[in-house]
Design a protein around this motif. Structure first.
Motif, PDB file in Angstrom:
ATOM      1  N   ALA A 196     -11.416  -2.113   0.391  1.00 43.25           N
ATOM      2  CA  ALA A 196     -10.114  -1.486   0.175  1.00 43.25           C
ATOM      3  C   ALA A 196      -9.213  -2.458  -0.572  1.00 43.25           C
ATOM      4  CB  ALA A 196      -9.485  -1.111   1.518  1.00 43.25           C
ATOM      5  N   GLU A 197      -8.167  -1.925  -1.200  1.00 44.33           N
ATOM      6  CA  GLU A 197      -7.218  -2.795  -1.900  1.00 44.33           C
ATOM      7  C   GLU A 197      -6.454  -3.681  -0.913  1.00 44.33           C
ATOM      8  OE1 GLU A 197      -5.623  -0.392  -5.669  1.00 44.33           O
ATOM      9  OE2 GLU A 197      -5.665   0.817  -3.827  1.00 44.33           O
ATOM     10  N   PHE A 198      -6.221  -3.151   0.287  1.00 47.46           N
ATOM     11  CA  PHE A 198      -5.509  -3.889   1.332  1.00 47.46           C
ATOM     12  C   PHE A 198      -6.275  -3.706   2.641  1.00 47.46           C
ATOM     13  CE2 PHE A 198      -2.519  -2.067  -1.686  1.00 47.46           C
ATOM     14  CZ  PHE A 198      -1.777  -3.164  -2.086  1.00 47.46           C
ATOM     15  N   GLU A 199      -6.532  -4.806   3.366  1.00 43.60           N
ATOM     16  CA  GLU A 199      -7.243  -4.706   4.645  1.00 43.60           C
ATOM     17  C   GLU A 199      -6.817  -5.818   5.586  1.00 43.60           C
ATOM     18  OE1 GLU A 199     -11.618  -2.706   4.157  1.00 43.60           O
ATOM     19  OE2 GLU A 199     -11.497  -4.872   4.135  1.00 43.60           O
ATOM     20  N   LEU A 200      -6.953  -5.521   6.869  1.00 44.39           N
ATOM     21  CA  LEU A 200      -6.863  -6.535   7.907  1.00 44.39           C
ATOM     22  C   LEU A 200      -8.153  -6.418   8.707  1.00 44.39           C
ATOM     23  CD1 LEU A 200      -4.987  -8.702   9.202  1.00 44.39           C
ATOM     24  CD2 LEU A 200      -4.367  -6.941  10.867  1.00 44.39           C
ATOM     25  N   ARG A 201      -8.909  -7.531   8.759  1.00 49.72           N
ATOM     26  CA  ARG A 201     -10.199  -7.555   9.452  1.00 49.72           C
ATOM     27  C   ARG A 201     -10.208  -8.666  10.491  1.00 49.72           C
ATOM     28  NH1 ARG A 201     -14.832  -5.225   7.372  1.00 49.72           N
ATOM     29  NH2 ARG A 201     -14.505  -3.977   5.510  1.00 49.72           N
ATOM     30  N   LEU A 202     -11.064  -8.517  11.500  1.00 46.92           N
ATOM     31  CA  LEU A 202     -11.307  -9.594  12.461  1.00 46.92           C
ATOM     32  C   LEU A 202     -12.456 -10.446  11.974  1.00 46.92           C
ATOM     33  CD1 LEU A 202     -11.076  -7.780  15.888  1.00 46.92           C
ATOM     34  CD2 LEU A 202      -9.516  -9.482  14.998  1.00 46.92           C
ATOM     35  N   ALA A 203     -12.386 -11.744  12.240  1.00 44.19           N
ATOM     36  CA  ALA A 203     -13.441 -12.657  11.797  1.00 44.19           C
ATOM     37  C   ALA A 203     -13.612 -13.789  12.792  1.00 44.19           C
ATOM     38  CB  ALA A 203     -13.090 -13.230  10.427  1.00 44.19           C
TER      39      ALA A 203
ATOM     40  N   THR B 127     -15.762  -5.050  16.651  1.00 43.29           N
ATOM     41  CA  THR B 127     -16.422  -6.357  16.593  1.00 43.29           C
ATOM     42  C   THR B 127     -15.858  -7.125  15.406  1.00 43.29           C
ATOM     43  OG1 THR B 127     -18.208  -5.500  15.224  1.00 43.29           O
ATOM     44  CG2 THR B 127     -18.580  -5.495  17.589  1.00 43.29           C
ATOM     45  N   PRO B 128     -15.886  -8.458  15.456  1.00 47.10           N
ATOM     46  CA  PRO B 128     -15.431  -9.226  14.298  1.00 47.10           C
ATOM     47  C   PRO B 128     -16.194  -8.798  13.052  1.00 47.10           C
ATOM     48  CG  PRO B 128     -15.571 -10.631  16.182  1.00 47.10           C
ATOM     49  CD  PRO B 128     -16.176  -9.307  16.600  1.00 47.10           C
ATOM     50  N   GLY B 129     -15.482  -8.686  11.959  1.00 49.16           N
ATOM     51  CA  GLY B 129     -16.016  -8.137  10.717  1.00 49.16           C
ATOM     52  C   GLY B 129     -15.511  -6.725  10.482  1.00 49.16           C
ATOM     53  N   ASP B 130     -15.092  -6.050  11.570  1.00 47.51           N
ATOM     54  CA  ASP B 130     -14.547  -4.704  11.453  1.00 47.51           C
ATOM     55  C   ASP B 130     -13.121  -4.747  10.917  1.00 47.51           C
ATOM     56  OD1 ASP B 130     -16.835  -3.635  12.529  1.00 47.51           O
ATOM     57  OD2 ASP B 130     -15.946  -3.143  14.474  1.00 47.51           O
ATOM     58  N   TRP B 131     -12.758  -3.743  10.139  1.00 47.62           N
ATOM     59  CA  TRP B 131     -11.371  -3.611   9.714  1.00 47.62           C
ATOM     60  C   TRP B 131     -10.586  -2.926  10.820  1.00 47.62           C
ATOM     61  CZ3 TRP B 131      -9.180   1.247   9.309  1.00 47.62           C
ATOM     62  CH2 TRP B 131     -10.071   2.336   9.262  1.00 47.62           C
ATOM     63  N   VAL B 132      -9.305  -3.285  10.935  1.00 48.53           N
ATOM     64  CA  VAL B 132      -8.415  -2.599  11.868  1.00 48.53           C
ATOM     65  C   VAL B 132      -7.318  -1.848  11.111  1.00 48.53           C
ATOM     66  CG1 VAL B 132      -8.879  -3.976  13.909  1.00 48.53           C
ATOM     67  CG2 VAL B 132      -7.145  -4.737  12.310  1.00 48.53           C
ATOM     68  N   LEU B 133      -6.977  -2.304   9.902  1.00 51.49           N
ATOM     69  CA  LEU B 133      -6.045  -1.614   9.021  1.00 51.49           C
ATOM     70  C   LEU B 133      -6.620  -1.608   7.617  1.00 51.49           C
ATOM     71  CD1 LEU B 133      -2.739  -3.414  10.081  1.00 51.49           C
ATOM     72  CD2 LEU B 133      -3.446  -1.136  10.793  1.00 51.49           C
ATOM     73  N   ARG B 134      -6.499  -0.488   6.906  1.00 57.84           N
ATOM     74  CA  ARG B 134      -6.949  -0.379   5.509  1.00 57.84           C
ATOM     75  C   ARG B 134      -5.895   0.376   4.728  1.00 57.84           C
ATOM     76  NH1 ARG B 134     -12.374  -0.765   4.040  1.00 57.84           N
ATOM     77  NH2 ARG B 134     -12.238   0.906   2.533  1.00 57.84           N
ATOM     78  N   GLY B 135      -5.764   0.017   3.467  1.00 60.65           N
ATOM     79  CA  GLY B 135      -4.792   0.728   2.652  1.00 60.65           C
ATOM     80  C   GLY B 135      -5.128   0.676   1.183  1.00 60.65           C
ATOM     81  N   GLY B 136      -4.461   1.514   0.429  1.00 60.90           N
ATOM     82  CA  GLY B 136      -4.617   1.555  -1.015  1.00 60.90           C
ATOM     83  C   GLY B 136      -3.324   1.987  -1.666  1.00 60.90           C
TER      84      GLY B 136
ATOM     85  N   ALA C  12       0.830  -1.207   0.000  1.00 56.76           N
ATOM     86  CA  ALA C  12       0.000   0.000   0.000  1.00 56.76           C
ATOM     87  C   ALA C  12       0.864   1.257   0.000  1.00 56.76           C
ATOM     88  CB  ALA C  12      -0.923   0.007   1.215  1.00 56.76           C
ATOM     89  N   GLY C  13       0.411   2.263  -0.738  1.00 58.43           N
ATOM     90  CA  GLY C  13       1.089   3.552  -0.721  1.00 58.43           C
ATOM     91  C   GLY C  13       0.590   4.429   0.416  1.00 58.43           C
TER      92      GLY C  13
END
Length: 132
Positions: free
Chosen positions: A121-128, A99-108, A87-88
């Motif tokens: 988003a092009e890049f994400e970290l989510r809880l599941a 809550t699970p399903g929420d993103w904690v990091l997003r990027g593009g 990601a830039g």
């Protein structure tokens, strides 16, 4: 030392996660999403009705995400490959309740939508949650 001081010292974001009672024994994991492809990694089983404290730190030099969480009976820790390494630009979700399903990091590569984060988003970290 307060939690806030400890979190700043560790350069980590601090979140709380309330686990519904009906999800006792489920596996709480991270979903790393890169260009629409999801990879599941890290995590541990959870106790329904508990509250988890999650510390999450992005180590950009090593291109890793380091995490640790604590509930009533368990401490889980681990390291994930950083899905935002390409990601830039990126955004970290504010500390607090998630809550699970929420993103904690997003990027593009060029931009990132922070709020409302309706579009993938092009890049994400989510809880599941994963069914045991």
């Amino acid at each position: 030392m307060s939690n806030e001081e400890l979190t700043k010292l560790l350069y980590a974001s601090r979140y709380t996660i309330d686990i519904p009672a009906e999800l006792d024994g489920y596996f709480l994991t991270f979903d790393a999403i890169v260009d629409g492809k999801t990879t599941r990694g890290g995590g541990s089983s959870v106790e329904g009705g508990s509250t988890i404290t999650l510390l999450l730190r992005r180590n950009q030099q090593a291109r890793k995400i380091e995490y640790c969480w604590l509930d009533r009976n368990t401490v889980a820790r681990g390291i994930l490959d950083d899905p935002l390494s390409g990601a830039g630009t990126f955004s970290v979700k504010e500390d607090g309740a998630i809550t699970p399903g929420d993103w904690v990091l997003r990027g593009g590569r060029k931009s990132v939508q922070v709020y409302p984060a309706d579009d993938p988003a092009e890049f994400e970290l989510r809880l599941a949650f994963d069914d045991p």
